[in-house]
Scaffold this active site. Structure first.
Site: not given
Length: 458
Positions: A413, A72, A158
């Site tokens: 995470c 992107c 997105c």
């Protein structure tokens, strides 16, 4: 000493987890936006602190072989830290970040396995939260916050989001414009629109839409429901979430159902799950399947264990292991998620798993409800930890260690809080196994990891 607006020629020697190139002219650290490891760039200094400076690339003099333009390249959204580098280099960076976190935590000898890449690099996010801003010339910006700011950048299309989200956002944008809806101003506390929050079941295709608003009255809510149902039949539920606070927390506590169901359904690791809006659920379904399989392998279950699943969310991990243990007990701070987990157990015909609402930091009362129902103290053989990014409270870690489980499977995470917590558990009689990183968040600076700590027999 560098000064603001100074022009520099810099050699970029590294890349940090925010996607900034790292240069060290005369030993002083400069973080350079738009630069990649191995490049020589011209840059303009935009901020100077005592220990570092921030600059932005104005010209690439020598491109890096690690640079790519195939990901992107939105000219306005820079939320993805690694959009300018090859995916192989992103994986290397993330694996190294886990290794460095354990070194900094005083565990340099911990073995770090090769990172398990994501099966999908785009279209993987089944959950997205989009802030809304008003354009000066009219219209609405729907996207993400620019790094380290509260400025909303347009990103309704997105490519990380699952298919269908962008079309729903455009339907909402047109509705907002038609009805001239206001946008929430945190300073005045006035205005309506704050966030659009979407979740989708990978297997079911069901979508749950939550509009986060700053006012309880929503003009044209019936028209909103009609418009969304007509354009997007995959939407099975529409919620309003009321959050009038000046806070970075997206969701408030007050929900109102406008249409349909208050949850979606999905299947993960062989378990059918109902998932409510505030419940935790892994955003990358395909990569989560790999992660859960590894967690189950590390748990080394024989069918005789009592398994304690802390931070259990909707019960996905505990339920995926339930048929291989004697008993599962799950605890989750979000009450609706704990209820959902109990309902998920019933829906899957799993009778040896029970879930309770509770705060993992409340060690005195954490297992009280479960032990009362069970009629006996709980002595887990295996404990699964899957906390938020901040990791576990120190009291929780001490409590977990005091239960003397045979194994602790820790999913995280955040490599830094994982390493910190492992360094607190290890001295309490646990051997640290191999840490396996998983890329659940391609493009971003985040990385998931799992490790098993085994109680030393002596």
């Amino acid at each position: 000493m560098l000064s603001k607006n100074q022009k520099l020629t810099l050699t970029v020697v590294d890349l940090n987890h925010l996607g900034y190139g790292v240069a060290k002219p005369d030993g002083f650290t400069v973080f350079v936006s738009g630069a990649v490891t191995g490049e020589i760039v011209e840059a303009l200094v935009i901020k100077v602190n005592r220990t570092y400076a921030v600059a932005k690339t104005t010209k690439i003099l020598t491109p890096s072989p690690l640079r790519t333009s195939e990901r992107c390249q939105s000219p306005v959204c820079h939320a993805c830290a690694y959009r300018d580098i090859l995916y192989s280099e992103e994986c290397r960076q993330k694996e190294q970040s886990v290794r460095m976190a354990f070194r900094k935590a005083g565990l340099p000898d911990t073995e770090i396995a090769p990172l398990v890449p994501s099966p999908r690099l785009v279209g993987y996010r089944n959950k997205a939260q989009y802030p809304i801003a008003k354009e000066e010339k009219g219209g609405y910006r729907i996207g993400f916050y620019a790094p380290k700011s509260h400025r909303v950048t347009e990103a309704a299309d997105c490519p990380l989001a699952v298919e269908g989200f962008s079309a729903i956002l455009e339907t909402l944008r047109a509705f907002f414009e038609k009805h001239r809806l206001t946008v929430f101003d945190p300073e005045s506390g006035r205005g309506l629109l704050r966030h659009i929050y979407l979740r989708r079941g990978e297997v079911s295709g069901e979508v749950l839409l939550t509009l986060v608003v700053g006012e309880k009255s929503f003009p044209g809510e019936e028209a909103l429901v009609f418009t969304l149902r007509a354009a997007h039949p995959e939407i099975v539920g529409i919620l309003l979430n009321y959050n009038p606070e000046n806070t970075n927390v997206i969701l408030g506590d007050d929900y109102r159902l406008l249409y349909g169901a208050d949850r979606i359904h999905d299947t993960l690791a062989g378990v059918s799950l109902g998932i409510t809006a505030p419940s935790f659920y892994q955003v990358n379904h395909a990569a989560a399947e790999l992660l859960y399989a590894k967690a189950k392998e590390l748990a080394a279950l024989t069918g005789r264990e009592t398994l304690l699943d802390l931070y259990c969310g909707v019960g996905s991990i505990g339920l995926s292991m339930a048929r291989d243990v004697a008993e599962v007990i799950g605890v989750e701070i979000v009450e609706s998620a704990a209820r959902c987990a109990e309902e998920n157990a019933e829906a899957n015909g799993i009778k040896n798993a029970h879930f309770y609402a509770g705060d993992a930091a409340d060690t005195e009362g954490l297992l009280r409800a479960a032990e009362k129902k069970r009629g006996a103290p709980i002595r887990p053989d295996v404990i699964v930890l899957d906390p938020p990014r901040g990791g576990c409270d120190e009291r929780t870690l001490d409590f977990v260690a005091s239960l003397h489980p045979k194994r602790i499977v820790y999913i995280s995470c955040n490599p830094e809080t994982l390493a910190r917590d492992v360094s607190r558990l290890a001295p309490q009689g646990f051997a640290v196994g191999t840490v396996t990183p998983f890329d659940l968040f391609p493009g971003t600076g985040h990385v998931e990891s799992v490790v098993c700590l085994t109680r030393r027999t002596n």
